[in-house]
Design an enzyme around this catalytic site. Structure first.
Site, PDB file in Angstrom:
ATOM      1  N   LYS A 125     -17.095  73.789  53.826  1.00 61.03           N
ATOM      2  CA  LYS A 125     -16.568  74.122  54.992  1.00 61.03           C
ATOM      3  C   LYS A 125     -15.463  75.274  55.017  1.00 61.03           C
ATOM      4  CE  LYS A 125     -15.655  70.160  56.395  1.00 61.03           C
ATOM      5  NZ  LYS A 125     -16.402  69.043  55.347  1.00 61.03           N
ATOM      6  N   THR A 126     -14.436  75.036  54.084  1.00 60.69           N
ATOM      7  CA  THR A 126     -13.387  75.613  53.803  1.00 60.69           C
ATOM      8  C   THR A 126     -13.696  77.244  53.510  1.00 60.69           C
ATOM      9  OG1 THR A 126     -11.898  73.734  53.385  1.00 60.69           O
ATOM     10  CG2 THR A 126     -11.190  75.840  52.782  1.00 60.69           C
ATOM     11  N   GLU A 169     -12.991  75.578  60.965  1.00 61.48           N
ATOM     12  CA  GLU A 169     -13.460  74.509  60.023  1.00 61.48           C
ATOM     13  C   GLU A 169     -13.714  73.295  60.912  1.00 61.48           C
ATOM     14  OE1 GLU A 169     -12.303  72.374  56.130  1.00 61.48           O
ATOM     15  OE2 GLU A 169     -11.572  74.257  56.240  1.00 61.48           O
TER      16      GLU A 169
END
Length: 457
Positions: A125-126, A169
């Site tokens: 995600k990041t 995110e």
């Protein structure tokens, strides 16, 4: 209180008190609300650079949680880790002051944007949110951004823009992302994790499906078609879905080559070449992350040239294969991986980089994750040439299952258990050799062991 009502409280002139304001997402939220004219105050358990930064912006922050801190607040916002027993939350509830979750606040904010690009997945995600940020900045879309790590481009984990796009995110823990309102929802992968909250993989899949179902009928779901769990999760979905993958999908790679772990490929969308990428970050998992970011850009009509320009100078956010320096001829890097799938991707990358040995100092994160995924951790942690195990980082938990990293070490031939971070540093000091790649890995404070080593370099 219904999520929709929070918008009445996050208005210019209203006062919002943020409990746990020093956290990455909470600090970002504080700045966004402050910029919108909301009177923001906050509290945290300890002083930090983030707290000092917020005070420098004119946001009062108290250290410690006291009931009087919420006096005069129109609403209180907390993280999922702050419970009703917290003195400030208890005082707010007693006084009838509305208490909202952090995710609800972000959900309220994103409803003011035409495009809400929400990146979800058990891992990646990041990095993918960061890639999207680079791309949309290159396209001069002036996005608002919230990332779970510090992005060198921004020198922060967030950005307050003035365009019509917000990029967030989106984490599944405690169903946080179900408070969001994505117009484009990206699902990178779905695996069993956060088993202190979810019952099992099926429960995780149910949450991701609910997240996908938040997308409006004229929105879009961007999904990894090479991840079996993701496609099972979306089975029967009637909303539009754009798939991506390395070898297949609406958006996929062609002419892919890997040079010492770094990918070079054409991004092809439904038969048409969209962009060409020469990645500056290693690993096949980052090829897939880049394809997900490109698919999101396509969904929001960003030209391929902006994807090329944005990715040309892409640098990973902090604690994602972050280079720390050299110690006795060994390169030291730090990574946030804390799930077996993330470790596998990390080791795939490391093994493609031609080091003599891969030395991994791993700190498991939470007792529940270590217990529930024990065999998976044992399997993947046998891959490095040397595995050093720090004690489990408790995070939000008590050790009700009676587990220790020593239990992992007992199942991993040649591994070493170190009860303290000082012991980890000492062991790394003892074994470091020229040509080694030393990885400090985990979502807790294992990075301190590597930083202590570098102070001696």
């Amino acid at each position: 209180m219904e999520t929709k009502n929070i918008r009445d409280y996050l208005q210019a002139g209203k006062r919002a008190h943020l409990v746990g304001i020093g956290g990455v997402s909470m600090a970002s939220l504080a700045e966004v609300l402050h910029g919108a004219g909301v009177k923001v105050t906050g509290s945290d358990q300890r002083e930090s650079a983030t707290v000092l930064h917020l005070r420098g912006l004119g946001i009062p922050v108290t250290i410690g949680h006291r009931a009087e801190s919420v006096e005069g607040a129109d609403c209180v916002v907390r993280t999922a880790a702050v419970h009703d027993s917290n003195p400030e939350i208890a005082a707010a509830l007693s006084a009838g002051v509305p208490v909202f979750e952090r995710a609800q606040a972000w959900g309220a904010i994103m409803r003011d944007y035409k495009n809400a690009l929400c990146i979800s997945g058990t891992h990646g995600k990041t990095t993918t949110t960061s890639m999207c940020t680079h791309i949309f900045m290159a396209a001069q879309a002036d996005p608002t951004v919230m990332i779970g790590g510090t992005l060198p481009l921004l020198e922060a984990c967030h950005r307050v823009g003035h365009g019509d796009t917000i990029i967030l995110e989106s984490c599944e823990y405690c169903d946080s992302f179900l408070a969001f309102f994505p117009t484009v929802a990206v699902i990178l992968n779905v695996e069993a994790d956060h088993l202190d909250y979810f019952k099992d993989l099926a429960d995780v899949e149910k949450s991701f499906r609910a997240f996908a179902d938040k997308v409006p009928e004229d929105g879009l779901i961007v999904a990894n078609c090479e991840d079996e769990n993701t496609m099972f999760t979306l089975r029967g979905e009637k909303r539009p879905v754009m798939t991506f993958g390395v070898e297949k999908g609406d958006v996929h790679a062609e002419n892919l080559s890997m040079d010492h772990g770094f990918g070079s490929f054409d991004v092809v969308c439904r038969g048409e070449k969209y962009a060409h990428l020469d990645l500056s970050v290693p690993g096949m998992h980052n090829v897939k992350n880049a394809l997900a970011a490109a698919a999101a850009a396509i969904a929001l009509r960003i030209p391929g040239r902006a994807v090329e320009d944005g990715m040309r100078d892409f640098r990973l956010p902090g604690r994602r294969f972050e280079y720390k320096g050299v110690y006795h001829g060994a390169e030291v890097c730090d990574d946030y991986a804390h799930h077996p799938g993330e470790l596998a991707s990390l080791f795939d990358t490391a093994e493609a980089l031609d080091y003599k040995r891969v030395v991994c100092a791993f700190q498991p994160h939470t007792y529940s994750r270590t217990h529930e995924l024990f065999d998976d951790f044992v399997g993947v942690l046998r891959r490095p040439d040397v595995t050093i195990l720090a004690e489990i980082f408790a995070a939000r938990e008590d050790n009700d299952v009676g587990i220790s990293s020593a239990d992992l070490a007992a199942k991993i031939p040649g591994s070493v258990f170190c009860p303290t971070l000082a012991d980890v540093t000492a062991k790394l000091r003892e074994i470091a050799q020229p040509g080694d790649l030393i990885l400090t890995v985990g979502a807790g404070d294992i990075y301190l062991a590597g930083e202590a080593l570098m102070k001696e370099a």
